[in-house]
Write a protein that holds these residues in place. Structure first.
Motif, PDB file in Angstrom:
ATOM      1  N   THR A 291       0.911  -1.274   0.233  1.00 18.46           N
ATOM      2  CA  THR A 291      -0.178   0.056  -0.037  1.00 18.46           C
ATOM      3  C   THR A 291       0.798   1.201   0.126  1.00 18.46           C
ATOM      4  OG1 THR A 291      -1.720  -1.116   1.177  1.00 18.46           O
ATOM      5  CG2 THR A 291      -1.768   1.033   1.097  1.00 18.46           C
ATOM      6  N   ILE A 292       1.822   1.066   0.827  1.00 15.85           N
ATOM      7  CA  ILE A 292       2.819   2.258   0.907  1.00 15.85           C
ATOM      8  C   ILE A 292       3.629   2.627  -0.474  1.00 15.85           C
ATOM      9  CG2 ILE A 292       4.812   3.353   1.968  1.00 15.85           C
ATOM     10  CD1 ILE A 292       3.860   1.999   4.563  1.00 15.85           C
ATOM     11  N   GLY A 293       3.802   1.649  -0.922  1.00 16.90           N
ATOM     12  CA  GLY A 293       4.567   1.652  -2.387  1.00 16.90           C
ATOM     13  C   GLY A 293       3.782   2.290  -3.508  1.00 16.90           C
ATOM     14  N   CYS A 294       2.582   1.546  -3.374  1.00 20.16           N
ATOM     15  CA  CYS A 294       1.488   2.291  -4.340  1.00 20.16           C
ATOM     16  C   CYS A 294       1.323   3.732  -4.134  1.00 20.16           C
ATOM     17  CB  CYS A 294       0.156   1.428  -4.177  1.00 20.16           C
ATOM     18  SG  CYS A 294       0.340  -0.350  -4.716  1.00 20.16           S
ATOM     19  N   LEU A 295       1.206   4.196  -2.698  1.00 25.74           N
ATOM     20  CA  LEU A 295       0.673   5.629  -2.608  1.00 25.74           C
ATOM     21  C   LEU A 295       2.101   6.471  -3.254  1.00 25.74           C
ATOM     22  CD1 LEU A 295      -0.402   5.536   0.863  1.00 25.74           C
ATOM     23  CD2 LEU A 295      -1.543   6.662  -1.049  1.00 25.74           C
ATOM     24  N   MET A 296       3.200   5.727  -2.983  1.00 27.89           N
ATOM     25  CA  MET A 296       4.679   6.557  -3.366  1.00 27.89           C
ATOM     26  C   MET A 296       4.417   6.825  -5.058  1.00 27.89           C
ATOM     27  SD  MET A 296       7.618   4.953  -0.990  1.00 27.89           S
ATOM     28  CE  MET A 296       8.857   5.704  -2.125  1.00 27.89           C
ATOM     29  N   LEU A 297       3.807   5.662  -5.571  1.00 26.19           N
ATOM     30  CA  LEU A 297       3.867   5.735  -7.240  1.00 26.19           C
ATOM     31  C   LEU A 297       2.576   6.752  -7.465  1.00 26.19           C
ATOM     32  CD1 LEU A 297       4.287   2.098  -8.097  1.00 26.19           C
ATOM     33  CD2 LEU A 297       5.955   3.856  -8.376  1.00 26.19           C
ATOM     34  N   LEU A 298       1.474   6.769  -6.627  1.00 26.96           N
ATOM     35  CA  LEU A 298       0.439   7.658  -6.972  1.00 26.96           C
ATOM     36  C   LEU A 298       1.070   9.217  -6.695  1.00 26.96           C
ATOM     37  CD1 LEU A 298      -2.474   6.019  -5.560  1.00 26.96           C
ATOM     38  CD2 LEU A 298      -2.178   6.509  -8.131  1.00 26.96           C
ATOM     39  N   LEU A 299       1.518   9.306  -5.866  1.00 24.63           N
ATOM     40  CA  LEU A 299       2.216  10.726  -5.563  1.00 24.63           C
ATOM     41  C   LEU A 299       3.102  11.224  -6.822  1.00 24.63           C
ATOM     42  CD1 LEU A 299       2.913  10.579  -1.739  1.00 24.63           C
ATOM     43  CD2 LEU A 299       1.314  11.921  -3.110  1.00 24.63           C
ATOM     44  N   MET A 300       3.605  10.300  -7.341  1.00 17.70           N
ATOM     45  CA  MET A 300       4.684  10.791  -8.538  1.00 17.70           C
ATOM     46  C   MET A 300       3.680  11.491  -9.682  1.00 17.70           C
ATOM     47  SD  MET A 300       7.788  10.240  -8.192  1.00 17.70           S
ATOM     48  CE  MET A 300       7.343  10.636  -6.474  1.00 17.70           C
ATOM     49  N   ILE A 301       2.521  11.201  -9.653  1.00 17.60           N
ATOM     50  CA  ILE A 301       1.425  12.095 -10.512  1.00 17.60           C
ATOM     51  C   ILE A 301       1.399  13.404 -10.240  1.00 17.60           C
ATOM     52  CG2 ILE A 301      -0.880  12.531 -11.285  1.00 17.60           C
ATOM     53  CD1 ILE A 301      -1.315   9.426 -10.842  1.00 17.60           C
TER      54      ILE A 301
ATOM     55  N   THR B 159      10.304  10.196   4.312  1.00 18.63           N
ATOM     56  CA  THR B 159       9.302  10.620   5.223  1.00 18.63           C
ATOM     57  C   THR B 159       8.511   9.410   5.700  1.00 18.63           C
ATOM     58  OG1 THR B 159       9.285  12.653   4.283  1.00 18.63           O
ATOM     59  CG2 THR B 159       7.724  12.301   5.511  1.00 18.63           C
ATOM     60  N   PHE B 160       7.915   8.571   4.657  1.00 18.50           N
ATOM     61  CA  PHE B 160       7.206   7.472   4.857  1.00 18.50           C
ATOM     62  C   PHE B 160       7.976   6.512   5.825  1.00 18.50           C
ATOM     63  CE2 PHE B 160       3.953   7.770   1.092  1.00 18.50           C
ATOM     64  CZ  PHE B 160       3.556   8.772   1.423  1.00 18.50           C
ATOM     65  N   ALA B 161       9.245   6.319   5.647  1.00 20.93           N
ATOM     66  CA  ALA B 161       9.929   5.601   6.380  1.00 20.93           C
ATOM     67  C   ALA B 161       9.941   5.840   7.884  1.00 20.93           C
ATOM     68  CB  ALA B 161      11.581   5.485   5.837  1.00 20.93           C
ATOM     69  N   GLY B 162      10.073   7.124   8.126  1.00 20.97           N
ATOM     70  CA  GLY B 162      10.122   7.662   9.429  1.00 20.97           C
ATOM     71  C   GLY B 162       8.470   7.725   9.924  1.00 20.97           C
ATOM     72  N   PHE B 163       7.630   7.706   9.312  1.00 22.95           N
ATOM     73  CA  PHE B 163       6.209   7.298   9.648  1.00 22.95           C
ATOM     74  C   PHE B 163       6.010   5.852   9.935  1.00 22.95           C
ATOM     75  CE2 PHE B 163       2.047   9.569   8.482  1.00 22.95           C
ATOM     76  CZ  PHE B 163       2.288  10.485   9.490  1.00 22.95           C
TER      77      PHE B 163
ATOM     78  N   TYR C 237      -0.925   8.652   5.285  1.00 21.51           N
ATOM     79  CA  TYR C 237       0.366   8.616   4.500  1.00 21.51           C
ATOM     80  C   TYR C 237       0.214   9.401   3.390  1.00 21.51           C
ATOM     81  CZ  TYR C 237       2.818   4.769   6.915  1.00 21.51           C
ATOM     82  OH  TYR C 237       3.506   4.152   7.913  1.00 21.51           O
ATOM     83  N   GLY C 238      -0.885   9.310   2.583  1.00 24.71           N
ATOM     84  CA  GLY C 238      -1.038  10.092   1.471  1.00 24.71           C
ATOM     85  C   GLY C 238      -1.069  11.566   1.594  1.00 24.71           C
ATOM     86  N   LEU C 239      -1.868  12.260   2.730  1.00 26.59           N
ATOM     87  CA  LEU C 239      -1.802  13.521   3.001  1.00 26.59           C
ATOM     88  C   LEU C 239      -0.572  13.852   3.225  1.00 26.59           C
ATOM     89  CD1 LEU C 239      -5.202  13.821   4.674  1.00 26.59           C
ATOM     90  CD2 LEU C 239      -4.875  14.511   2.817  1.00 26.59           C
TER      91      LEU C 239
END
Length: 447
Positions: free
Chosen positions: A11-21, A317-321, A337-339
């Motif tokens: 899920t975190i990996g997919c969020l990172m990919l979506l944030l690339m948009i 940042t996600f790693a720290g979270f 995570y996404g926000l």
């Protein structure tokens, strides 16, 4: 690894990919603004003058050659002589050529964009070694020499800011538009007043050329010995061409640079002959040196470099979270995570928009402070502790500080980046060294 933990990673990996948009869209905005800036620079150069390139001077001696040729009548086969007239030119490059230039820069603004113009006050001196009878050794009586002239190629003559007068020997001559020599392009020329004195002489010349241009100033080293000295108030010169300065001094007040070349190092004598005889002028025109006055790292370049670290920044940042989540047994939703990731992405949009109106350093400070404050406020509720939020915000501030260091230290960016990643990996491994990863998936979050 249990499925809940694996699902969390996915899920975190997919969020990172979506944030690339959104990051990609912001990167597109940066490129668009950079393109608009370049268009404004070109428009200002179009109304003022473009980058400048000096070629010459060259001494040109036009001539008419009268001689007879034998021809054969096609019907009677009788041979007879006819008078033939040929026209041509003899060319002489300077034996010594020197430029002493003092360059001042200025900014021209159009809207929020700026272009940098320069004004170069150049004193050009040298001499020609003119051979006896202009180098004609046989059948001198068939040559009729016209008035010699000196030509100087100037890439954009609109940038000439003074009335050009050249001193040739003891004569002072007004220079006229046009080089009269195709291979030099645009420029000026001056007709010699007393040509009879030049058939065997050392012809000294000197003139002052005040020239306006944009972006760069370059010089083709055309002399048997070429000496160029430039000084400027621009503290970020980018030296270009085939030759680096033999001496240079650069500080916050500007730079001083000197070039020294000869026929042995430039081969311009042979290149010039090839250009004249076969119209192959590529080697002649491309053998040059000079300096560029473009800001090497403007706000768009820095913003573009900053956004290249976006994926790394979000991942850290996600790693720290995630570290807070597993060590403190918190339940952090993917939306949270996404926000936080979206806030990190919007930092770059704030950065580029602010840097168009204020200094990049101040824009970076404001954008990063706003992002840290927003995320710090939000995670105080997510992490259920003001102390944890303060620690997280401090770590985020450190990341922004390290990113700024990476942007400022261009030559050491790779070394600093790799050292940072290795150090962060070490910290993560130390903090999780006693963690039972198999139990993480089974542990129920503490509300």
């Amino acid at each position: 690894m249990k499925r809940p933990l694996l699902l969390k990673f996915i899920t975190i990996g997919c969020l990172m990919l979506l944030l690339m948009i959104p990051v990609g869209m912001i990167n597109g905005v940066i490129k668009e603004r950079k393109s608009s800036q370049q268009e404004v620079i070109e428009e200002i150069a179009k109304s003022a003058s473009y980058s400048q390139k000096l070629i010459g001077p060259v001494l040109v001696v036009p001539y008419i050659k009268h001689h007879k040729e034998w021809k054969t009548d096609e019907v009677t086969k009788v041979r007879y002589q006819v008078d033939v007239t040929e026209s041509g030119e003899r060319y002489f490059l300077p034996s010594a050529f020197s430029v002493d230039g003092k360059v001042k820069t200025e900014r021209r603004a159009r809207g929020i964009y700026e272009a940098r113009l320069y004004h170069a006050d150049n004193m050009i001196t040298g001499h020609f070694d003119v051979p006896d009878n202009y180098g004609v050794v046989e059948n001198l009586d068939v040559y009729e020499f016209d008035s010699p002239y000196i030509s100087m190629g100037i890439k954009d003559i609109r940038g000439i800011e003074n009335a050009l007068k050249i001193k040739v020997g003891e004569d002072i001559i007004d220079m006229q538009p046009g080089t009269k020599l195709k291979i030099l392009g645009e420029g000026v020329h001056a007709t010699i007043k007393h040509p009879d004195q030049l058939k065997k002489a050392i012809l000294h010349f000197s003139f002052n050329l005040v020239l306006q241009g944009t972006e760069s100033l370059s010089i083709v080293p055309i002399g048997r010995e070429s000496n160029v000295d430039l000084s400027s108030d621009w503290p970020h010169p980018s030296f270009m061409g085939d030759y680096l300065p033999t001496k240079r001094e650069i500080d916050d007040k500007g730079f001083i640079a000197s070039w020294r070349t000869s026929y042995f190092s430039s081969n311009q004598g042979e290149n010039f002959e090839r250009c004249i005889n076969s119209a192959d002028c590529e080697a002649f025109n491309n053998r040059y040196f000079g300096v560029s006055f473009i800001d090497p790292v403007d706000q768009y370049v820095k913003s573009d470099r900053a956004i290249k670290y976006a994926i790394l920044f979000i991942a850290l940042t996600f790693a720290g979270f995630f570290l807070f989540e597993i060590l403190k047994r918190l339940a952090i939703h993917p939306m949270q995570y996404g926000l936080v990731g979206l806030s990190l992405a919007f930092f770059y949009l704030l950065l580029v928009s602010l840097s168009e109106h204020i200094a990049f350093d101040l824009a970076y400070l404001i954008a990063s402070s706003a992002c840290i404050a927003l995320i710090g406020f939000y995670v105080s509720y997510v992490l259920k502790s003001i102390l944890r939020s303060a620690i997280f915000s401090s770590l985020l501030a450190s990341l922004y500080g390290l990113l700024y260091s990476l942007l400022s230290a261009e030559d050491y960016a790779l070394l600093m980046g790799s050292t940072l990643l290795f150090a962060l990996l070490g910290v993560f491994m130390v903090l999780t060294r006693k963690l039972d990863w198999y139990s993480v998936g089974r542990t129920e979050a503490v509300n």
